[in-house]
Design a protein around this motif. Structure first.
Motif, PDB file in Angstrom:
ATOM      1  N   ASP B 156       3.086  14.706   2.029  1.00 52.88           N
ATOM      2  CA  ASP B 156       2.017  14.461   1.454  1.00 52.88           C
ATOM      3  C   ASP B 156       1.220  13.340   2.399  1.00 52.88           C
ATOM      4  OD1 ASP B 156       2.642  14.576  -2.184  1.00 52.88           O
ATOM      5  OD2 ASP B 156       1.464  15.889  -0.881  1.00 52.88           O
ATOM      6  N   LEU B 157       2.242  12.531   2.786  1.00 52.74           N
ATOM      7  CA  LEU B 157       1.943  11.508   3.989  1.00 52.74           C
ATOM      8  C   LEU B 157       1.022  12.222   5.016  1.00 52.74           C
ATOM      9  CD1 LEU B 157       4.846   8.889   4.283  1.00 52.74           C
ATOM     10  CD2 LEU B 157       2.719   8.799   3.196  1.00 52.74           C
ATOM     11  N   LEU B 158       1.600  13.178   5.568  1.00 53.25           N
ATOM     12  CA  LEU B 158       0.721  13.896   6.856  1.00 53.25           C
ATOM     13  C   LEU B 158      -0.409  14.365   6.120  1.00 53.25           C
ATOM     14  CD1 LEU B 158       4.029  15.489   8.252  1.00 53.25           C
ATOM     15  CD2 LEU B 158       2.696  13.706   9.062  1.00 53.25           C
TER      16      LEU B 158
ATOM     17  N   GLY C  87       1.246   7.583  -1.477  1.00 53.58           N
ATOM     18  CA  GLY C  87       1.189   8.286  -0.180  1.00 53.58           C
ATOM     19  C   GLY C  87       0.452   6.950   0.661  1.00 53.58           C
ATOM     20  N   LEU C  88       1.031   5.749   0.513  1.00 49.61           N
ATOM     21  CA  LEU C  88       0.589   4.816   1.443  1.00 49.61           C
ATOM     22  C   LEU C  88       1.682   4.760   2.536  1.00 49.61           C
ATOM     23  CD1 LEU C  88       0.121   1.710  -0.925  1.00 49.61           C
ATOM     24  CD2 LEU C  88      -1.553   3.131   0.298  1.00 49.61           C
ATOM     25  N   ASN C  97      -3.699   0.367   6.371  1.00 51.59           N
ATOM     26  CA  ASN C  97      -3.806   1.465   5.658  1.00 51.59           C
ATOM     27  C   ASN C  97      -5.199   1.934   5.261  1.00 51.59           C
ATOM     28  OD1 ASN C  97      -1.248   2.972   3.902  1.00 51.59           O
ATOM     29  ND2 ASN C  97      -0.746   0.911   4.581  1.00 51.59           N
ATOM     30  N   VAL C  98      -6.144   0.780   4.792  1.00 53.20           N
ATOM     31  CA  VAL C  98      -7.317   1.311   4.333  1.00 53.20           C
ATOM     32  C   VAL C  98      -8.185   1.488   5.434  1.00 53.20           C
ATOM     33  CG1 VAL C  98      -9.429  -0.036   2.964  1.00 53.20           C
ATOM     34  CG2 VAL C  98      -7.132  -0.617   2.302  1.00 53.20           C
ATOM     35  N   GLY C  99      -8.207   0.847   6.549  1.00 54.87           N
ATOM     36  CA  GLY C  99      -8.831   1.081   7.589  1.00 54.87           C
ATOM     37  C   GLY C  99      -8.377   2.571   8.326  1.00 54.87           C
ATOM     38  N   VAL C 140      -5.126   0.013  -3.319  1.00 56.19           N
ATOM     39  CA  VAL C 140      -5.275   0.057  -1.892  1.00 56.19           C
ATOM     40  C   VAL C 140      -5.297   1.458  -1.591  1.00 56.19           C
ATOM     41  CG1 VAL C 140      -3.865   0.024   0.176  1.00 56.19           C
ATOM     42  CG2 VAL C 140      -3.837  -1.797  -1.468  1.00 56.19           C
ATOM     43  N   ALA C 141      -4.612   2.468  -2.216  1.00 57.55           N
ATOM     44  CA  ALA C 141      -4.673   4.054  -2.076  1.00 57.55           C
ATOM     45  C   ALA C 141      -6.179   4.455  -2.214  1.00 57.55           C
ATOM     46  CB  ALA C 141      -3.781   4.811  -2.723  1.00 57.55           C
ATOM     47  N   LEU C 142      -6.573   3.803  -3.203  1.00 62.88           N
ATOM     48  CA  LEU C 142      -8.116   4.140  -3.514  1.00 62.88           C
ATOM     49  C   LEU C 142      -9.178   4.053  -2.585  1.00 62.88           C
ATOM     50  CD1 LEU C 142      -9.977   5.895  -5.711  1.00 62.88           C
ATOM     51  CD2 LEU C 142     -10.289   3.452  -6.931  1.00 62.88           C
TER      52      LEU C 142
END
Lengths: 279, 264, 234
Positions: B156-158, C87-88, C97-99, C140-142
Motif C-alpha cells: 500500500d505504501l508503494l 500508509g504514512l 509526507n504531506v509534501g 496528515v494522510a488526508l
C-alpha cells in the motif's frame, strides 16, 4: 522528480565512479602490480620454504632487476590442488618428491630437480627438560605433521626406525600425539603457543641466530637432535609447470636455485646440512 | 513487600554460551603485552594486509550492494519463474565450506572452465580473485537481509507513493529503499565482516601472495608460522574490526534517532 | 462522453474472489459498505491503478483511466489515496509526507502547509510520524492526499481506528474537505455514510449487490447485510 531523487542519483554515480577506480587499481593476473617492463614470476612453495624463499626472492631480484618474483606459500596439498586445476604458475618447490612425481606423471610439471635437503629435529621450548631424543616418547603432548603432509611422512619413517631399535616406541609416541597438523609450521606454532610440549619439524624451522628473524622473547625454542641412525633425509625438489606463462624465466630461476648464491642462502637457513649436535 | 524472583534458571543456561562467546576476544586482548603489540604494529606485513583487506572488502561491498539490491528487490516482489531457484542459489554459499567454494572457483575460471576462454585464466592468484571470492561467500548475508526487508515493505505504501505522482522506480527509491534502509545497512555490515574474515576460498583461489592477495586472515595464518606475537596483533585488529561492525549494527536504531533533520 | 462522474466496470479473479464491480453515477461522492473480505479495498486499489489483472473500464470525472485499449498508470491518474492504516512514510516527518506529491518547485512547501492547515494539523509541522496519535495521522494522510491537488480522493476506512471524540472531529474535517470533490469512501460506520456520501454501494462477495442514492438504499436495503447495517428489516 524531487531534489531528493536527484541527490540520490548523484550519489549513485559517484559510487560507480569510485567502483571503476577501485577495479582499475586491483587489476587482474599475477602481473597486476608488476611495474611495466618487469616479468612476473610466480613461485609456489611449501610452507617450510617460506622464510628461505623470502630471502631468495630479494637475492634474485637484486641480480635480475627485470624479474618480479612473487612467492605464494601454502601446504603442499593446497598447492598440488591448485596446480592440478590448471593454475597458471611458473615454478613449484616442494618438500615431497612424490608430489612432484605425481604431478609430472599427470603432465602438469616438467621433471623435478632436487635442490636442497633437510633433516628433522624435535623442537621444544627453552625450559623443556628434554635433552635426548630417545626420551621423546615420554613427553606429554606431541605435535606432528599429518600423514599426507611431507613432514608427517618423514616423521613416521623416523618413528619406524626408532621402533626397530626400541620396541613399543612408536606406540608410546603416537599415544602422546595431541595434534597432526596439515602444515609443519603450525606444528611448531603449537609448541610456541604452549598447546604442545614438543613437535617434530624440520631443522630449518627452528629459528637460529642470524637465520633472518629475531626470536620472540616469550617463545624461545631449541632443537633436540635426532640420532643419525634414525634420521631420514627430506629431499626438496623443484619443477617448472607445463602451463608456466614465463617458461624461459622459470627455467632460469630453477637453474639459479641450484647454483652457488642460492645454495649459500639455503645453507644459511639450515638446509643442506646434517645436524651433528644440538646447537 | 515481596521482591520479584530473579530468573536464575535462564541465566544458568545462558552463561556457558556467553562465556564461550566472550572468552576468545578477552583472551586475545589479554595475551599480548603492550610492547609486543606496538612492535607488531610497525611491521610492514601488517600495513600491507590491512590495506589489501580494506581495498578488497570495499570493492566487494560495492558490488554486493550495487548488484544485490536490485536482485533482492526482484526476488522480494516475486511473480516470475525461477524465484525459488534464485533463493536457493543465494543460500548456497552459506552452507558450502569455503574450501569447496575455492576449488569451484578454480574450476570455473581455470583453462578448462566455462570462463577460461573469456578471461584467459589470468584471474586466479590476483587481487581481483580476492574480490571474487569475497563476493561469493559474503553476498548471501546481504541478500537474505535485503530480501526479507523488501518483503516487509507494505504494498500500500508503494501504491500511495505512485498515486502521489511517483513512477514505479521513483517509488522504490523514495519509499521502499528508505524504509528498508536499517535492515539493508545491517545486512551490508554483516556481509562486509564476512568478506573481511574470508580465508579458505581466498587461499585456494587467490593464493597467498604478500601485498597482492594476502588479506588479513591469510596474514594471520602466515604469521602464526613464524611470529606468534605478530599473529596476535593481526588477530586483535581483525577482531577489532569485527566487533566494531557488530556494534555499529546494534547501535544503528539509536544513531538514526539522533540523526539531525530526520524524525524516526 | 458520459455525464457521469463515476463510470466503473471491473471484472476479474483475485485469489479466491470472483470480482464483478460495476457502478455508475453522476453524483460526486460515493460511499461503499460491505462485509469484510467483500472486495471493497480491492475496488479502491483498482481505481488507484494497481495492477491486479482486472479488465473493464474506469471513467472518473470525465477522464478515462482504463478501458480495452488504455491503461493509465497510477502516477498519471492524479488521485489522492488514503489506505487502511493511513500508509504514512515512516522515514519522513509530517511535512515530508504531506509534501511528497507536491513536486520540488517554489510553491511546493506552501501547498503542503496549506493542506495541513486545511485539515487542522498546522501544529504538527516537523513532528515525526511515530509520535502522532491516531487522529493526527489521519489528518496528515488526508492532507498528503489533498496537497497533490487530486482529481479524485479515495479513502479506505478513514475513521476506523479512532476514538469516538476524534471520530467526530475528523468526520467534520472530511465532510468539509470532500464537499466539492469527487471522492469514494469505504466505511463500516453508518454515520459516515450519512455525512460523506451521495451515492451508496453495497459490496458483497466481490459484487456490487445494491447501489443508489444514500437515503434510498438506507431506507430499503435488499440484502441481509444491508438490513443489519442500517437497522431496517428488508
Amino acid at each position: 522528480m524531487g531534489s531528493d531523487a536527484h541527490n540520490r542519483l548523484c550519489r549513485v554515480s559517484l559510487a560507480l565512479r569510485c567502483c571503476l577506480v577501485g577495479i582499475a587499481t586491483l587489476g587482474c593476473g599475477p602481473g597486476a602490480d608488476t611495474p611495466p617492463g618487469r616479468t612476473p614470476l610466480l613461485v609456489l612453495g611449501a610452507s617450510s620454504l617460506a622464510t628461505a624463499l623470502r630471502e631468495l626472492e630479494s637475492a634474485y631480484e637484486e641480480s635480475h632487476p627485470l624479474v618480479d618474483v612473487q612467492v605464494s606459500t601454502a601446504g603442499s596439498q593446497t598447492l598440488r590442488l591448485q596446480i592440478s586445476r590448471g593454475l597458471r604458475a611458473d615454478v613449484f618447490a616442494s618438500a615431497d618428491p612424490a608430489h612432484l612425481d605425481a604431478l609430472h606423471r599427470s603432465g602438469w610439471t616438467d621433471v623435478a630437480q632436487p635442490f636442497a635437503k633437510n633433516t628433522l629435529v624435535i623442537a621444544v621450548r627453552d625450559d623443556s627438560p628434554l635433552r635426548d631424543a630417545t626420551q621423546v616418547d615420554r613427553v606429554p603432548r606431541l605435535a606432528i605433521g599429518a600423514a599426507g603432509v611431507p613432514v608427517g611422512r618423514y616423521t613416521r619413517a623416523v618413528l619406524d626406525r626408532a621402533n626397530a631399535e626400541i620396541p613399543g616406541f612408536r606406540t608410546r609416541f603416537m599415544a602422546n600425539v595431541v595434534t597432526q597438523e596439515p602444515n609443519v609450521r603450525l606444528a611448531l606454532a603449537k609448541v610456541r603457543l604452549g598447546q604442545a610440549d614438543a613437535a617434530v619439524v624440520y631443522l630449518t624451522d627452528v629459528p637460529r641466530a642470524g637465520a633472518g628473524h629475531p626470536p620472540s622473547p616469550r617463545a624461545t625454542l631449541r632443537a633436540v637432535a635426532i640420532p643419525a641412525r634414525w634420521q631420514v633425509e627430506a629431499q626438496y625438489a623443484v619443477a617448472r609447470l607445463r602451463l608456466a606463462p614465463q617458461a624461459v624465466a622459470a627455467a632460469a630461476w630453477i637453474q639459479w636455485l641450484r647454483s652457488g648464491t642460492a645454495q649459500r642462502v639455503l645453507r644459511r637457513h639450515g638446509f643442506h646440512v646434517q645436524l651433528a649436535e644440538a646447537p | 513487600m515481596r521482591t520479584r524472583p530473579r530468573p536464575i534458571g535462564s541465566w544458568l543456561l545462558a552463561s556457558p554460551l556467553l562465556v564461550a562467546l566472550a572468552l576468545p576476544i578477552v583472551a586475545l586482548a589479554l595475551a599480548s603485552g603492550p610492547d609486543e603489540l606496538l612492535s607488531a604494529l610497525g611491521h610492514p606485513r601488517l600495513a600491507e594486509a590491512v590495506a589489501l583487506s580494506a581495498r578488497t572488502t570495499a570493492l566487494s561491498l560495492l558490488v554486493i550492494v550495487g548488484c544485490g539490491t536490485p536482485l533482492a528487490w526482484r526476488v522480494a516482489r516475486g511473480g516470475w519463474r525461477g524465484v525459488a531457484l534464485v533463493e536457493t542459489l543465494v543460500a548456497l554459499p552459506v552452507v558450502l565450506p569455503p574450501a569447496v567454494i575455492g576449488i569451484a572457483l578454480l574450476d570455473a575460471f581455470g583453462r578448462q572452465g566455462p570462463l577460461g576462454g573469456v578471461l584467459g585464466d589470468s584471474l586466479a592468484f590476483s587481487p581481483a580473485a580476492v574480490v571474487v571470492a569475497q563476493i561469493v561467500v559474503a553476498s548471501p548475508f546481504y541478500l537474505q537481509s535485503a530480501i526479507a526487508a523488501f518483503r516487509d515493505v507494505d504494498d500500500d505504501l508503494l501504491l500511495v507513493a505512485r498515486s502521489l505522482g511517483a513512477t514505479a522506480r521513483s517509488a522504490v527509491w523514495r519509499v521502499a529503499l528508505p524504509s528498508a534502509l536499517p535492515a539493508l545497512i545491517g545486512g551490508a555490515t554483516l556481509a562486509w565482516a564476512r568478506a573481511l574474515g574470508e580465508f579458505g576460498a581466498t587461499l585456494l583461489f587467490a593464493g597467498n601472495l604478500p601485498g597482492r592477495t594476502q588479506t588479513l586472515p591469510l596474514a594471520i595464518y602466515a604469521a602464526l608460522e613464524e611470529d606468534v606475537s605478530l599473529a596476535r596483533a593481526l588477530a586483535l585488529i581483525l577482531a577489532g574490526f569485527a566487533v566494531g561492525a557488530v556494534l555499529f549494527v546494534r547501535l544503528l536504531p539509536d544513531l538514526r534517532r539522533i540523526w539531525p533533520g530526520r524524525a524516526s | 462522453m458520459s455525464a457521469n462522474q463515476w463510470d466503473v466496470t471491473l471484472r476479474g479473479r483475485l485469489g479466491s474472489l470472483e470480482l464483478d464491480l460495476s457502478f455508475a453515477t453522476s453524483a460526486a461522492r460515493v460511499v461503499v459498505v460491505g462485509p469484510n473480505g467483500a472486495g471493497k479495498s480491492t475496488l479502491l486499489r483498482a481505481l488507484v491503478g494497481a495492477e491486479l489483472g482486472l479488465t473493464g473500464q474506469v471513467c472518473v470525472g470525465g477522464q478515462t483511466w482504463q478501458d480495452a485499449t488504455l491503461y493509465t498508470p497510477p502516477e498519471r491518474r492524479r488521485i489522492g489515496f488514503v489506505p487502511q492504516g493511513c500508509g504514512l512514510f515512516m522515514h519522513l516527518n509530517v511535512l515530508g509526507n504531506v509534501g511528497f506529491g507536491c513536486g520540488g518547485g517554489a510553491g511546493a512547501h506552501q501547498r503542503a502547509m496549506d493542506a495541513l492547515i486545511a485539515v487542522g494539523g498546522a501544529h504538527l509541522g516537523t513532528r515525526g510520524v511515530g509520535e502522532l496519535s491516531g487522529g493526527e495521522r489521519q489528518r496528515v494522510a488526508l492532507a498528503r492526499a489533498l496537497a497533490a491537488e487530486p482529481s479524485a480522493v479515495l479513502l479506505d476506512e478513514p475513521l476506523a481506528a479512532l476514538d469516538p471524540v476524534a471520530r467526530i472531529e475528523l468526520r467534520a474535517v472530511l465532510h468539509a474537505q470532500l464537499r466539492d470533490r469527487i471522492a469514494i469512501t469505504v466505511t463500516h460506520d453508518d454515520r459516515d455514510v450519512a455525512a460523506l456520501g451521495d451515492w451508496l454501494l453495497v459490496v458483497e462477495d466481490g459484487r456490487v449487490v445494491q447501489q443508489g442514492p444514500v437515503n434510498q438504499v438506507r431506507a430499503g436495503p435488499e440484502t441481509p447485510f444491508g438490513a443489519a447495517f442500517f437497522g431496517v428489516t428488508p
